[in-house]
Design a protein around this motif. Structure first.
Motif, PDB file in Angstrom:
ATOM      1  N   ALA A  34      39.692  40.520  42.933  1.00  0.00           N
ATOM      2  CA  ALA A  34      38.659  40.209  43.912  1.00  0.00           C
ATOM      3  C   ALA A  34      37.773  39.097  43.384  1.00  0.00           C
ATOM      4  CB  ALA A  34      37.810  41.439  44.209  1.00  0.00           C
ATOM      5  N   THR A  35      37.410  38.185  44.284  1.00  0.00           N
ATOM      6  CA  THR A  35      36.366  37.212  43.979  1.00  0.00           C
ATOM      7  C   THR A  35      35.162  37.546  44.852  1.00  0.00           C
ATOM      8  OG1 THR A  35      37.168  35.623  45.637  1.00  0.00           O
ATOM      9  CG2 THR A  35      38.067  35.450  43.416  1.00  0.00           C
ATOM     10  N   GLN A  39      36.375  38.757  48.746  1.00  0.00           N
ATOM     11  CA  GLN A  39      37.703  38.245  49.061  1.00  0.00           C
ATOM     12  C   GLN A  39      38.737  38.819  48.108  1.00  0.00           C
ATOM     13  OE1 GLN A  39      38.025  33.983  49.209  1.00  0.00           O
ATOM     14  NE2 GLN A  39      40.165  34.009  49.817  1.00  0.00           N
ATOM     15  N   LEU A  40      39.900  39.188  48.669  1.00  0.00           N
ATOM     16  CA  LEU A  40      41.021  39.668  47.877  1.00  0.00           C
ATOM     17  C   LEU A  40      42.007  38.530  47.655  1.00  0.00           C
ATOM     18  CD1 LEU A  40      41.784  43.183  49.424  1.00  0.00           C
ATOM     19  CD2 LEU A  40      40.803  42.693  47.181  1.00  0.00           C
ATOM     20  N   VAL A  41      42.528  38.449  46.455  1.00  0.00           N
ATOM     21  CA  VAL A  41      43.508  37.430  46.097  1.00  0.00           C
ATOM     22  C   VAL A  41      44.728  38.125  45.495  1.00  0.00           C
ATOM     23  CG1 VAL A  41      43.976  35.362  44.732  1.00  0.00           C
ATOM     24  CG2 VAL A  41      41.663  35.783  45.601  1.00  0.00           C
ATOM     25  N   ASP A  52      46.174  40.172  50.147  1.00  0.00           N
ATOM     26  CA  ASP A  52      45.889  38.761  49.872  1.00  0.00           C
ATOM     27  C   ASP A  52      45.309  38.055  51.094  1.00  0.00           C
ATOM     28  OD1 ASP A  52      45.949  36.388  48.282  1.00  0.00           O
ATOM     29  OD2 ASP A  52      47.662  35.723  49.459  1.00  0.00           O
ATOM     30  N   GLY A  53      44.203  37.376  50.886  1.00  0.00           N
ATOM     31  CA  GLY A  53      43.582  36.623  51.964  1.00  0.00           C
ATOM     32  C   GLY A  53      42.503  37.364  52.718  1.00  0.00           C
ATOM     33  N   TYR A  54      42.402  38.686  52.517  1.00  0.00           N
ATOM     34  CA  TYR A  54      41.336  39.417  53.206  1.00  0.00           C
ATOM     35  C   TYR A  54      39.982  38.918  52.701  1.00  0.00           C
ATOM     36  CZ  TYR A  54      38.021  43.062  54.429  1.00  0.00           C
ATOM     37  OH  TYR A  54      36.911  43.728  54.893  1.00  0.00           O
ATOM     38  N   ALA A  55      39.066  38.656  53.624  1.00  0.00           N
ATOM     39  CA  ALA A  55      37.736  38.201  53.237  1.00  0.00           C
ATOM     40  C   ALA A  55      36.716  38.682  54.253  1.00  0.00           C
ATOM     41  CB  ALA A  55      37.689  36.670  53.130  1.00  0.00           C
ATOM     42  N   PHE A  95      35.833  47.937  50.544  1.00  0.00           N
ATOM     43  CA  PHE A  95      36.461  46.787  49.894  1.00  0.00           C
ATOM     44  C   PHE A  95      36.990  47.176  48.515  1.00  0.00           C
ATOM     45  CE2 PHE A  95      36.173  43.099  47.062  1.00  0.00           C
ATOM     46  CZ  PHE A  95      36.995  42.207  47.734  1.00  0.00           C
ATOM     47  N   ALA A  96      36.224  47.969  47.776  1.00  0.00           N
ATOM     48  CA  ALA A  96      36.686  48.436  46.465  1.00  0.00           C
ATOM     49  C   ALA A  96      37.963  49.262  46.605  1.00  0.00           C
ATOM     50  CB  ALA A  96      35.589  49.249  45.782  1.00  0.00           C
ATOM     51  N   ALA A  97      38.025  50.107  47.647  1.00  0.00           N
ATOM     52  CA  ALA A  97      39.226  50.914  47.884  1.00  0.00           C
ATOM     53  C   ALA A  97      40.406  50.024  48.257  1.00  0.00           C
ATOM     54  CB  ALA A  97      38.958  51.937  48.989  1.00  0.00           C
ATOM     55  N   LEU A  98      40.149  48.973  49.027  1.00  0.00           N
ATOM     56  CA  LEU A  98      41.212  48.052  49.405  1.00  0.00           C
ATOM     57  C   LEU A  98      41.756  47.314  48.191  1.00  0.00           C
ATOM     58  CD1 LEU A  98      42.768  46.956  51.850  1.00  0.00           C
ATOM     59  CD2 LEU A  98      41.001  45.189  52.077  1.00  0.00           C
ATOM     60  N   LEU A  99      40.897  46.941  47.274  1.00  0.00           N
ATOM     61  CA  LEU A  99      41.338  46.303  46.030  1.00  0.00           C
ATOM     62  C   LEU A  99      42.223  47.260  45.241  1.00  0.00           C
ATOM     63  CD1 LEU A  99      41.338  44.076  43.910  1.00  0.00           C
ATOM     64  CD2 LEU A  99      39.158  45.000  43.048  1.00  0.00           C
ATOM     65  N   GLN A 100      41.849  48.526  45.209  1.00  0.00           N
ATOM     66  CA  GLN A 100      42.662  49.500  44.491  1.00  0.00           C
ATOM     67  C   GLN A 100      44.027  49.649  45.131  1.00  0.00           C
ATOM     68  OE1 GLN A 100      40.900  53.368  44.042  1.00  0.00           O
ATOM     69  NE2 GLN A 100      42.481  54.091  42.646  1.00  0.00           N
ATOM     70  N   GLU A 101      44.062  49.729  46.463  1.00  0.00           N
ATOM     71  CA  GLU A 101      45.340  49.836  47.155  1.00  0.00           C
ATOM     72  C   GLU A 101      46.223  48.613  46.892  1.00  0.00           C
ATOM     73  OE1 GLU A 101      44.545  50.351  51.259  1.00  0.00           O
ATOM     74  OE2 GLU A 101      43.455  52.245  51.011  1.00  0.00           O
ATOM     75  N   SER A 102      45.613  47.431  46.909  1.00  0.00           N
ATOM     76  CA  SER A 102      46.347  46.206  46.667  1.00  0.00           C
ATOM     77  C   SER A 102      46.887  46.171  45.244  1.00  0.00           C
ATOM     78  CB  SER A 102      45.446  44.997  46.912  1.00  0.00           C
ATOM     79  OG  SER A 102      46.129  43.790  46.697  1.00  0.00           O
ATOM     80  N   SER A 103      46.103  46.715  44.310  1.00  0.00           N
ATOM     81  CA  SER A 103      46.518  46.695  42.908  1.00  0.00           C
ATOM     82  C   SER A 103      47.608  47.712  42.624  1.00  0.00           C
ATOM     83  CB  SER A 103      45.299  46.988  42.015  1.00  0.00           C
ATOM     84  OG  SER A 103      44.283  46.040  42.241  1.00  0.00           O
ATOM     85  N   ASP A 104      47.732  48.734  43.485  1.00  0.00           N
ATOM     86  CA  ASP A 104      48.762  49.766  43.294  1.00  0.00           C
ATOM     87  C   ASP A 104      50.129  49.329  43.774  1.00  0.00           C
ATOM     88  OD1 ASP A 104      46.941  51.459  42.158  1.00  0.00           O
ATOM     89  OD2 ASP A 104      46.495  52.542  44.005  1.00  0.00           O
ATOM     90  N   ASP A 105      50.190  48.258  44.596  1.00  0.00           N
ATOM     91  CA  ASP A 105      51.467  47.830  45.175  1.00  0.00           C
ATOM     92  C   ASP A 105      52.430  47.336  44.103  1.00  0.00           C
ATOM     93  OD1 ASP A 105      50.553  48.475  47.654  1.00  0.00           O
ATOM     94  OD2 ASP A 105      49.813  46.457  48.105  1.00  0.00           O
TER      95      ASP A 105
END
Length: 212
Positions: free
Chosen positions: A30-31, A154-156, A161-164, A202-212
């Motif tokens: 995340a940025t 923003q998620l990278v 990816d690209g969610y902001a 947003f923190a939960a979304l980052l975790q989900e993205s990192s689990d992929d």
């Protein structure tokens, strides 16, 4: 990355900064931008397994905060609190009532903001008539003079990816200025609790993205 039971924090020496930044951006991350009229913070956050790391600037040094992943949301909410304290804004529990208006094109909002700043009542009446607006919503007036603070998330990389999302702190309330498919703008006022919920999601979304 080993998971500690509590948060840990350390200063990042200049010699380590590049390596730490490379590690945090090597996968989904995340940025986060937290800015006021006179200050801007750029933050990186990454989740690996059950732990997170967050790199953020402090006077004369960068700080690296690490800890259990379930503590990340609290750290991000802390940025919201920091912005409120830095600006001296205390958002009301409920945003002030607003006037329903049609979505505004970016150019329309900028032009209306300019008229508001000029303070010419005749030009303002003409602008409102042209835009078919019965009055000026409080948020348009405050937006014309600039937000007190802005928080961008923003998620990278990864699934998200690209969610902001961008949250504006105005004089009376937080809110979300969003563009639709035609790039027309609408503003949704948010209570402090809604802002905290958005940041936690947003923190939960980052975790989900990192689990992929």
């Amino acid at each position: 990355m080993a998971v500690t039971r509590e948060l840990t924090e350390r200063a990042v020496p200049p010699a380590e900064f590049e390596e730490v930044t490379r590690r945090l951006t090597s996968g989904p991350h995340a940025t986060i931008g937290a800015s006021t009229r006179g200050r801007e913070l750029n933050v990186l956050a990454r989740i690996s397994g059950d732990a997170f790391e967050m790199l953020l600037p402090a006077p004369s040094v960068w700080r690296l905060i690490s800890g259990p992943v379930d503590r990340l949301a609290g750290q991000l909410v802390g940025l919201v609190t920091m912005l409120e304290q830095t600006t001296g804004v205390t958002p009301a529990t409920e945003p002030p009532p607003t006037i329903d208006i049609p979505p505004l094109a970016p150019g329309e909002l900028l032009a209306l903001s300019e008229v508001i700043r000029e303070g010419d009542p005749e030009r303002l009446d003409a602008a409102l008539e042209e835009l078919s607006m019965a009055g000026i919503p409080w948020w348009v007036t405050q937006f014309a003079w600039g937000a007190e603070a802005i928080l961008t998330l923003q998620l990278v990389g990864g699934e998200g990816d690209g969610y902001a999302t961008m949250l504006h702190l105005l004089t009376d309330s937080w809110g979300h200025l969003a563009a639709d498919a035609d790039d027309d703008l609408t503003f949704s006022p948010m209570t402090p609790m809604e802002v905290q919920a958005r940041v936690s999601a947003f923190a939960a979304l980052l975790q989900e993205s990192s689990d992929d």
